[in-house]
Design a protein around this motif. Structure first.
Motif, PDB file in Angstrom:
ATOM      1  N   MET A 230       2.090  -8.816  -0.862  1.00 44.23           N
ATOM      2  CA  MET A 230       0.708  -8.952  -0.397  1.00 44.23           C
ATOM      3  C   MET A 230       0.534  -8.470   1.037  1.00 44.23           C
ATOM      4  O   MET A 230      -0.513  -7.932   1.409  1.00 44.23           O
ATOM      5  CB  MET A 230       0.274 -10.412  -0.501  1.00 44.23           C
ATOM      6  CG  MET A 230      -0.048 -10.858  -1.908  1.00 44.23           C
ATOM      7  SD  MET A 230      -1.552 -10.093  -2.562  1.00 44.23           S
ATOM      8  CE  MET A 230      -2.805 -10.823  -1.485  1.00 44.23           C
ATOM      9  N   ASP A 231       1.552  -8.655   1.886  1.00 49.10           N
ATOM     10  CA  ASP A 231       1.435  -8.318   3.308  1.00 49.10           C
ATOM     11  C   ASP A 231       1.888  -6.901   3.636  1.00 49.10           C
ATOM     12  O   ASP A 231       1.935  -6.534   4.810  1.00 49.10           O
ATOM     13  CB  ASP A 231       2.248  -9.317   4.148  1.00 49.10           C
ATOM     14  CG  ASP A 231       1.677 -10.723   4.052  1.00 49.10           C
ATOM     15  OD1 ASP A 231       0.444 -10.848   3.895  1.00 49.10           O
ATOM     16  OD2 ASP A 231       2.460 -11.695   4.114  1.00 49.10           O
ATOM     17  N   ASP A 232       2.261  -6.096   2.619  1.00 49.29           N
ATOM     18  CA  ASP A 232       2.653  -4.707   2.883  1.00 49.29           C
ATOM     19  C   ASP A 232       1.466  -3.920   3.424  1.00 49.29           C
ATOM     20  O   ASP A 232       0.336  -4.036   2.919  1.00 49.29           O
ATOM     21  CB  ASP A 232       3.155  -4.040   1.594  1.00 49.29           C
ATOM     22  CG  ASP A 232       4.512  -4.558   1.155  1.00 49.29           C
ATOM     23  OD1 ASP A 232       5.181  -5.217   1.983  1.00 49.29           O
ATOM     24  OD2 ASP A 232       4.894  -4.310  -0.010  1.00 49.29           O
ATOM     25  N   ASP A 233       1.737  -3.126   4.498  1.00 56.79           N
ATOM     26  CA  ASP A 233       0.638  -2.302   5.040  1.00 56.79           C
ATOM     27  C   ASP A 233       0.433  -1.069   4.153  1.00 56.79           C
ATOM     28  O   ASP A 233       1.203  -0.786   3.247  1.00 56.79           O
ATOM     29  CB  ASP A 233       0.926  -1.899   6.482  1.00 56.79           C
ATOM     30  CG  ASP A 233       2.261  -1.169   6.625  1.00 56.79           C
ATOM     31  OD1 ASP A 233       2.647  -0.433   5.682  1.00 56.79           O
ATOM     32  OD2 ASP A 233       2.925  -1.332   7.666  1.00 56.79           O
ATOM     33  N   GLU A 234      -0.610  -0.326   4.430  1.00 55.66           N
ATOM     34  CA  GLU A 234      -0.972   0.815   3.585  1.00 55.66           C
ATOM     35  C   GLU A 234       0.088   1.907   3.605  1.00 55.66           C
ATOM     36  O   GLU A 234       0.341   2.565   2.591  1.00 55.66           O
ATOM     37  CB  GLU A 234      -2.329   1.385   4.015  1.00 55.66           C
ATOM     38  CG  GLU A 234      -3.492   0.464   3.714  1.00 55.66           C
ATOM     39  CD  GLU A 234      -4.814   1.239   3.676  1.00 55.66           C
ATOM     40  OE1 GLU A 234      -4.774   2.473   3.523  1.00 55.66           O
ATOM     41  OE2 GLU A 234      -5.866   0.586   3.773  1.00 55.66           O
ATOM     42  N   VAL A 235       0.729   2.099   4.730  1.00 55.80           N
ATOM     43  CA  VAL A 235       1.763   3.136   4.809  1.00 55.80           C
ATOM     44  C   VAL A 235       2.931   2.787   3.889  1.00 55.80           C
ATOM     45  O   VAL A 235       3.439   3.633   3.146  1.00 55.80           O
ATOM     46  CB  VAL A 235       2.244   3.304   6.264  1.00 55.80           C
ATOM     47  CG1 VAL A 235       3.400   4.310   6.328  1.00 55.80           C
ATOM     48  CG2 VAL A 235       1.103   3.763   7.164  1.00 55.80           C
ATOM     49  N   LEU A 236       3.349   1.523   3.912  1.00 53.90           N
ATOM     50  CA  LEU A 236       4.446   1.090   3.070  1.00 53.90           C
ATOM     51  C   LEU A 236       4.064   1.161   1.594  1.00 53.90           C
ATOM     52  O   LEU A 236       4.864   1.565   0.741  1.00 53.90           O
ATOM     53  CB  LEU A 236       4.853  -0.340   3.442  1.00 53.90           C
ATOM     54  CG  LEU A 236       6.049  -0.932   2.666  1.00 53.90           C
ATOM     55  CD1 LEU A 236       7.282  -0.057   2.812  1.00 53.90           C
ATOM     56  CD2 LEU A 236       6.333  -2.359   3.144  1.00 53.90           C
ATOM     57  N   LEU A 237       2.820   0.786   1.283  1.00 50.95           N
ATOM     58  CA  LEU A 237       2.363   0.847  -0.105  1.00 50.95           C
ATOM     59  C   LEU A 237       2.361   2.285  -0.617  1.00 50.95           C
ATOM     60  O   LEU A 237       2.825   2.572  -1.722  1.00 50.95           O
ATOM     61  CB  LEU A 237       0.955   0.247  -0.227  1.00 50.95           C
ATOM     62  CG  LEU A 237       0.844  -1.269  -0.042  1.00 50.95           C
ATOM     63  CD1 LEU A 237      -0.618  -1.693  -0.054  1.00 50.95           C
ATOM     64  CD2 LEU A 237       1.615  -2.004  -1.121  1.00 50.95           C
ATOM     65  N   ARG A 238       1.831   3.198   0.198  1.00 51.88           N
ATOM     66  CA  ARG A 238       1.793   4.608  -0.217  1.00 51.88           C
ATOM     67  C   ARG A 238       3.212   5.160  -0.409  1.00 51.88           C
ATOM     68  O   ARG A 238       3.492   5.896  -1.357  1.00 51.88           O
ATOM     69  CB  ARG A 238       1.055   5.435   0.834  1.00 51.88           C
ATOM     70  CG  ARG A 238      -0.447   5.167   0.892  1.00 51.88           C
ATOM     71  CD  ARG A 238      -1.062   5.876   2.107  1.00 51.88           C
ATOM     72  NE  ARG A 238      -2.470   5.594   2.226  1.00 51.88           N
ATOM     73  CZ  ARG A 238      -3.445   6.362   1.743  1.00 51.88           C
ATOM     74  NH1 ARG A 238      -3.131   7.474   1.074  1.00 51.88           N
ATOM     75  NH2 ARG A 238      -4.707   6.046   1.921  1.00 51.88           N
ATOM     76  N   THR A 239       4.118   4.780   0.482  1.00 53.11           N
ATOM     77  CA  THR A 239       5.492   5.269   0.391  1.00 53.11           C
ATOM     78  C   THR A 239       6.179   4.744  -0.870  1.00 53.11           C
ATOM     79  O   THR A 239       6.843   5.496  -1.587  1.00 53.11           O
ATOM     80  CB  THR A 239       6.287   4.839   1.636  1.00 53.11           C
ATOM     81  OG1 THR A 239       5.650   5.356   2.815  1.00 53.11           O
ATOM     82  CG2 THR A 239       7.713   5.368   1.568  1.00 53.11           C
TER      83      THR A 239
END
Length: 432
Positions: A230-239
């Motif tokens: 839930m706390d993953d930022d957008e950069v980490l999610l996209r990666t």
């Protein structure tokens, strides 16, 4: 009686006996499924055959009366008609009178027996087995007419046979229940004749195994699950999505056992195209995160299909009795189990046959797949495991290590690779 008349009489008895033999074997071998199809198409003779199969008492009685009567007549005719001719031939050959009677009788008996066994029994029954439905329909009319003609005699013998059957506890009606073993036997026979392709036979076997295989045999195990926090930022999610593309992602809190829901990759891509944020916490109320179906790890694949249908979902999380996540499963995983090698690419096969006859198998290979590949019917401690790794753990009574071996039913299972307590690869070779 001259020789020609004797042979004609014996030929008539052989023909009558062959008629009853064909009527008996054709009625017994006629397949009810095919007869029902013919009956549905309006073939009234197929309906008559089905009725006889449901209550074969009178029919069988007529057959047995005919066969036994003809057998007795054949003995009498053979003795009286052929023995004098054999005696004359033996007398002409110089056989003494003291041996003439016994030898001529023996030759007469042998000749009649050979003729009846070949022409009145073996050949007619082979013909009846080749096309039982057609012959049963052609002969059911004459047989029913004979049943009506000899009804008093038939009724007497039938009642006597029914009484003896009840006395010995024998079933009164034919059991026509079709089990999955019958269907598998038919498909196996069809494969041998070429009517059913081997891959089609495998699919049918896999369908019946849905009631015995558990979800653990088809799931993506815990260590292979790609999940989003839930706390993953957008950069980490996209990666993470770019590195491990999937159609569905599990959403968790601080760990995988804290399941919150799941997201569809298509929904995330749609938000990216609309230039909207995809941060999970920020999108918590937007409907991006959906409620996930959670099921126990002891469900069978057939029960899993029912769960998917009732929940209108195609993704589920599998938990054990301690509410810990053991894996995830999709509708595609279940269908891939059914379709087998027809949809699975070669590099995803869990058990591969090598040129020397040995096998290289993944630790998560389901036991049913091993049964087919190795032709092993029984496994020790059945029900305590679902995969090859589970089999090795139960046999060794500990976590397998590299080079550990287990021998069972003439096969040697050697652990080739272990990745963080997970059995990765196992070499399976025949024990000489």
């Amino acid at each position: 009686m001259d020789l020609i008349a004797s042979l004609l009489l014996i030929a008539l008895l052989i023909a009558a006996s062959a008629f009853f033999a064909v009527a008996e074997i054709a009625m017994a071998a006629a397949r009810r499924l095919k007869l029902r199809q013919l009956a549905d198409l309006g073939e009234h003779r197929a309906t008559q055959v089905l009725a006889v199969q449901d209550a074969p008492g009178h029919y069988v009685t007529v057959v047995q009366i005919g066969l036994n009567t003809i057998a007795i007549l054949a003995g009498i005719v053979g003795d009286g008609a052929l023995t004098p001719h054999f005696a004359a031939a033996l007398r002409w050959a110089g056989v003494g009178e003291e041996r003439l009677g016994g030898l001529s009788l023996a030759l007469s008996f042998l000749a009649v027996t050979v003729l009846f066994v070949l022409l009145a029994d073996l050949l007619p029954k082979r013909v009846g087995m080749n096309d039982p439905e057609r012959l049963a329909m052609r002969l059911v009319g004459p047989m029913l007419w004979l049943s009506a003609l000899f009804k008093p005699v038939v009724w007497t013998f039938t009642r006597a046979a029914d009484g003896l059957s009840k006395l010995f506890g024998l079933p009164q009606t034919r059991d026509d229940r079709i089990t999955h073993h019958d269907i598998l036997a038919l498909t196996a026979a069809g494969t041998l004749t070429g009517a059913v392709h081997s891959s089609e036979q495998q699919i049918i076997e896999n369908v019946f195994e849905l009631d015995t295989r558990t979800v653990e045999s088809a799931m993506t195990s815990r260590e292979r699950v790609v999940w989003l926090a839930m706390d993953d930022d957008e950069v980490l999610l996209r990666t993470r999505v770019a590195e491990d593309p999937h159609s569905t992602y599990l959403v968790c809190g601080e760990g995988i056992d804290e399941v919150i829901g799941y997201v569809d990759a298509t929904d995330m891509f749609a938000r990216v195209l609309r230039e909207e944020p995809i941060g999970l916490r920020a999108c918590g109320d937007s409907g991006l995160i959906k409620k996930v179906l959670i099921v126990p790890d002891r469900l069978t694949l057939a029960e899993m299909l029912t769960q998917f249908r009732q929940a209108h979902e195609d993704f589920a999380v599998i938990v054990n009795e301690y509410s810990l996540v053991v894996g995830v499963i999709t509708l595609n995983d279940v269908m891939s189990t059914v379709m087998g090698a027809m949809v699975a690419p070669h590099d995803e096969e869990q058990i591969i046959r090598r040129d020397d006859g040995s096998f290289l198998a993944d630790g998560v290979t389901p036991i049913p797949d091993l049964e087919r590949a190795l032709d092993i019917a029984e496994w020790p401690h059945a029900g305590q495991y679902d995969t090859l790794a589970g089999f090795l753990m139960v046999m060794l009574r500990r976590i397998p290590k590299r080079t550990d071996t287990v021998t069972w039913e003439g096969w040697r299972f050697e652990v080739m690779d272990v990745d963080r307590h997970r059995v990765d690869q196992v070499m399976i070779a025949k024990v000489s």
